[in-house]
Design an enzyme around this catalytic site. Structure first.
Site, PDB file in Angstrom:
ATOM      1  CG  ASP A 106     -17.265 -22.460  -2.554  1.00  0.00           C
ATOM      2  OD1 ASP A 106     -17.271 -23.265  -1.614  1.00  0.00           O
ATOM      3  OD2 ASP A 106     -17.675 -21.268  -2.440  1.00  0.00           O
ATOM      4  CG  ASP A 142     -24.132 -19.366  -8.003  1.00  0.00           C
ATOM      5  OD1 ASP A 142     -24.005 -18.476  -7.145  1.00  0.00           O
ATOM      6  OD2 ASP A 142     -25.123 -20.126  -8.055  1.00  0.00           O
ATOM      7  CE1 TYR A 191     -29.568 -24.246   5.938  1.00  0.00           C
ATOM      8  CE2 TYR A 191     -30.180 -25.146   8.076  1.00  0.00           C
ATOM      9  CZ  TYR A 191     -29.378 -25.164   6.958  1.00  0.00           C
ATOM     10  OH  TYR A 191     -28.388 -26.100   6.850  1.00  0.00           O
ATOM     11  CG  HIS A 221     -22.416 -21.987  13.652  1.00  0.00           C
ATOM     12  ND1 HIS A 221     -21.862 -21.605  12.469  1.00  0.00           N
ATOM     13  CD2 HIS A 221     -23.628 -22.500  13.360  1.00  0.00           C
ATOM     14  CE1 HIS A 221     -22.697 -21.895  11.484  1.00  0.00           C
ATOM     15  NE2 HIS A 221     -23.783 -22.441  12.002  1.00  0.00           N
ATOM     16  CG  PHE A 239     -29.258 -16.072  21.174  1.00  0.00           C
ATOM     17  CD1 PHE A 239     -28.989 -14.758  21.496  1.00  0.00           C
ATOM     18  CD2 PHE A 239     -28.526 -16.668  20.152  1.00  0.00           C
ATOM     19  CE1 PHE A 239     -28.007 -14.022  20.814  1.00  0.00           C
ATOM     20  CE2 PHE A 239     -27.554 -15.958  19.462  1.00  0.00           C
ATOM     21  CZ  PHE A 239     -27.292 -14.630  19.805  1.00  0.00           C
ATOM     22  CG  ASP A 251     -32.494 -20.658  18.067  1.00  0.00           C
ATOM     23  OD1 ASP A 251     -32.053 -21.059  16.980  1.00  0.00           O
ATOM     24  OD2 ASP A 251     -31.858 -19.900  18.826  1.00  0.00           O
TER      25      ASP A 251
HETATM   26  N1  UFG Z   1     -26.599 -19.675  20.722  1.00  0.00           N
HETATM   27  C1  UFG Z   1     -26.523 -18.773  21.792  1.00  0.00           C
HETATM   28  N2  UFG Z   1     -25.647 -17.752  21.657  1.00  0.00           N
HETATM   29  C2  UFG Z   1     -24.863 -17.548  20.566  1.00  0.00           C
HETATM   30  C3  UFG Z   1     -24.961 -18.484  19.495  1.00  0.00           C
HETATM   31  C4  UFG Z   1     -25.854 -19.528  19.614  1.00  0.00           C
HETATM   32  O1  UFG Z   1     -27.204 -18.900  22.785  1.00  0.00           O
HETATM   33  O2  UFG Z   1     -24.115 -16.558  20.515  1.00  0.00           O
HETATM   34  C5  UFG Z   1     -27.528 -20.806  20.846  1.00  0.00           C
HETATM   35  C6  UFG Z   1     -28.602 -20.809  19.769  1.00  0.00           C
HETATM   36  O3  UFG Z   1     -29.683 -19.979  20.133  1.00  0.00           O
HETATM   37  C7  UFG Z   1     -28.948 -22.292  19.709  1.00  0.00           C
HETATM   38  C8  UFG Z   1     -27.625 -22.996  20.049  1.00  0.00           C
HETATM   39  O4  UFG Z   1     -26.818 -21.993  20.670  1.00  0.00           O
HETATM   40  O5  UFG Z   1     -29.877 -22.589  20.703  1.00  0.00           O
HETATM   41  C9  UFG Z   1     -26.896 -23.507  18.829  1.00  0.00           C
HETATM   42  O6  UFG Z   1     -26.867 -22.440  17.884  1.00  0.00           O
HETATM   43  P1  UFG Z   1     -26.002 -22.489  16.543  1.00  0.00           P
HETATM   44  O7  UFG Z   1     -26.190 -21.181  15.852  1.00  0.00           O
HETATM   45  O8  UFG Z   1     -24.616 -22.918  16.857  1.00  0.00           O
HETATM   46  O9  UFG Z   1     -26.657 -23.679  15.727  1.00  0.00           O
HETATM   47  P2  UFG Z   1     -28.200 -23.901  15.311  1.00  0.00           P
HETATM   48  O10 UFG Z   1     -28.732 -24.967  16.227  1.00  0.00           O
HETATM   49  O11 UFG Z   1     -28.961 -22.655  15.191  1.00  0.00           O
HETATM   50  O12 UFG Z   1     -28.060 -24.439  13.840  1.00  0.00           O
HETATM   51  C10 UFG Z   1     -27.171 -25.464  13.474  1.00  0.00           C
HETATM   52  C11 UFG Z   1     -26.737 -25.260  12.053  1.00  0.00           C
HETATM   53  C12 UFG Z   1     -27.922 -25.393  11.144  1.00  0.00           C
HETATM   54  C13 UFG Z   1     -28.629 -26.703  11.403  1.00  0.00           C
HETATM   55  C14 UFG Z   1     -28.972 -26.876  12.849  1.00  0.00           C
HETATM   56  C15 UFG Z   1     -29.556 -28.245  13.057  1.00  0.00           C
HETATM   57  O13 UFG Z   1     -26.162 -23.972  11.893  1.00  0.00           O
HETATM   58  O14 UFG Z   1     -27.457 -25.358   9.830  1.00  0.00           O
HETATM   59  O15 UFG Z   1     -27.796 -26.716  13.627  1.00  0.00           O
HETATM   60  O16 UFG Z   1     -29.646 -28.585  14.408  1.00  0.00           O
HETATM   61  F1  UFG Z   1     -29.787 -26.729  10.724  1.00  0.00           F
END
Ligand code: UFG
Length: 350
Positions: free
Chosen positions: A31, A60, A158, A211, A230, A306
Site C-alpha cells: 500500500d 506503490d 473511474y 460515501h 444529490f 451518478d
Molecule cells: N449521495 C448523496 N449525498 C451524499 C453522498 C452520496 O445524495 O452526501 C448519493 C450519491 O449521489 C449516490 C448515492 O448516494 O446516488 C451513493 O453514493 P456513494 O458516493 O456512496 O456511492 P457511489 O454509488 O457513487 O459509488 C460507489 C463506490 C464506487 C462504485 C459504485 C458502484 O464508491 O466505487 O458505488 O455502484 F463504483
C-alpha cells in the site's frame, strides 16, 4: 495460499486481508498509504487470528521491479488487487489521476506478475481484481437488475479506468494460456460496499468521506451539521438514486470463494451485490432508525457521473460458485458501520 493484497491498508483490502488471515493464508499487504491507514494493518497484526502471517510493504503498485522482487521473495501465488482511487466525483474532476493510478498502476502490477511466471516457484497464478458496477455506466431500464453480460459503457473516468483493466486481464490470461503459463483472473464488479468488520477492529475511514452511509452516520452523530441529497429528480420512485449495498465482510468472503475456485486459462467476471436496490432517501431513513437520531437533510444538485439506478443480478456467482451475500438486511449492514464509527469516532486517527 500466499496472497499479495494491494491496497490492503484501505477499507475493502483490509477486510479481505483479515478474512485471508482468519482462513490461514499468508498475506503481504502492499500500500502506498496515499488513502490507506498503516494502523489498519497494525491492528490486524496485533489482534487478528494469525496476525503474525501478515507482512506489510510501503510501496506503490507502479513500482514494478520492487513488486516483482517481493513476489519472488514471498513466493506469492495469488494477487488480490484493491489499490485504486475510488471516488466517482473526483474522477470526473481529475481523470488523469484515475487513469494513472488505476489503469497504468494495474498495468505495472500485471507486468510484475507476468515476469514472475519465470520465477522458480511458478509466480502469480491467480489475479483477483476489484472491478466495479461503475463499468456498466447507465444501463437501460430493461437491463436492471444488472447481469454480467450487460454492455459496459462507463459514464465516468473511474468506471472507464477499471474497465480497461478488465480488458488487460482478459488479454493477459489468453496470452498466458498460449505461452503455457498457469494464470487465471477474476473481475469482481462491486456494487456499493458498506458496513464494517463485525468485531469492530477495522472499518471505513476515508478523508474526505464521500460515501452515503458514513456521511449520513456522521450527520446523525452531529459530526457534520447535516447532509445533502444529490438530486431528487431522477426517474426513480422517490426521485433519488438507487444503489445495491453489499456488506464488506460478504465481499471479503466472495474474494476467498472465487480465489479457491479459479481455473487456469479463464478470466471470469462476477457481480457482487445483494440483488436489491435502496434509494438515497431509504438509506437515510434506515440510518435514522439505526442511530435513533434525526438527520438534517437538504436537497441539492445532481452529482456529476451518478447513474440513476444500479443494482445487481447476483445469480451468476450463486449458480457457479454457490456464493450469495449473507448480510441482506440494510439496517443490519448499517448497524456495523454505526458501531465502528461510534467506537472509533476519529477513524484510525490522524
Ligand atoms: N449521495 C448523496 N449525498 C451524499 C453522498 C452520496 O445524495 O452526501 C448519493 C450519491 O449521489 C449516490 C448515492 O448516494 O446516488 C451513493 O453514493 P456513494 O458516493 O456512496 O456511492 P457511489 O454509488 O457513487 O459509488 C460507489 C463506490 C464506487 C462504485 C459504485 C458502484 O464508491 O466505487 O458505488 O455502484 F463504483
Amino acid at each position: 495460499m500466499k496472497v499479495l493484497v494491494t491496497g490492503g491498508a484501505g477499507y475493502i483490502g483490509s477486510h479481505a486481508a483479515q478474512r485471508l488471515l482468519a482462513d490461514g493464508h499468508s498475506v503481504v499487504v502492499v500500500d502506498n498509504l496515499s488513502r490507506g491507514h498503516a494502523r489498519a494493518v497494525q491492528r490486524l497484526r496485533e489482534h487478528a487470528r494469525n496476525g503474525d502471517r501478515l507482512g506489510f510493504e510501503h510501496l506503490d503498485i507502479r513500482a514494478t521491479d520492487p513488486i516483482e522482487t517481493l513476489i519472488r521473495e514471498h513466493r506469492i501465488d495469488t494477487v488480490m488487487h484493491f489499490a485504486a482511487l475510488t471516488y466517482v466525483g473526483e474522477s470526473v474532476e481529475k481523470p488523469l489521476d484515475y487513469y494513472e493510478n488505476n489503469t497504468a498502476g494495474s498495468l505495472s502490477l500485471l507486468r510484475a506478475c507476468e515476469r514472475s511466471w519465470s520465477h522458480a516457484h511458478g509466480g502469480v497464478r491467480r489475479f483477483v481484481f476489484s472491478s466495479t458496477a461503475a463499468t456498466y455506466g447507465e444501463p437501460p431500464a430493461d437491463r436492471v437488475p444488472i447481469r454480467e453480460d450487460c454492455p459496459q459503457n462507463p459514464i465516468n473516468p473511474y468506471g472507464a479506468s477499471k474497465l480497461m483493466v478488465e480488458r488487460m486481464l482478459r488479454d493477459s490470461v489468453a496470452a498466458a494460456a498460449r505461452s503455457g503459463s498457469d494464470f487465471a483472473a477474476a473481475c469482481l464488479r462491486y456494487f456499493n460496499v458498506a458496513g464494517a468488520d463485525h468485531t469492530g477492529l477495522i472499518g471505513e475511514d476515508h478523508d474526505p468521506e464521500t460515501h452515503l452511509i458514513p456521511i449520513a452516520i456522521q450527520a446523525a452523530m452531529g459530526k457534520r451539521p447535516g447532509m445533502t441529497i444529490f438530486g431528487e429528480d431522477y426517474p426513480t420512485t422517490d426521485g433519488t438514486c438507487v444503489r445495491d449495498y453489499v456488506h464488506v465482510e460478504d465481499l471479503a468472503d466472495a474474494h476467498v470463494t472465487v480465489m479457491q475456485k479459479m481455473t487456469t486459462g479463464t478470466c471470469v467476471a462476477y457481480n457482487l451485490g445483494i440483488g436489491r436496490g435502496y434509494s438515497v432517501k431509504e438509506v437515510i431513513a434506515a440510518v435514522e432508525r439505526v442511530t435513533a437520531k434525526p438527520i438534517p437533510v437538504r436537497i441539492g444538485e445532481r452529482r456529476a457521473g451518478d447513474p440513476p439506478v444500479l443494482f445487481a443480478d447476483p445469480a451468476k456467482i450463486r449458480a457457479e460458485l454457490g456464493w450469495s451475500a449473507s448480510w441482506t438486511d440494510l439496517e443490519r449492514i448499517i448497524s456495523t458501520a454505526w458501531e465502528w464509527m461510534r467506537r472509533n469516532p476519529e477513524g484510525y486517527g490522524r
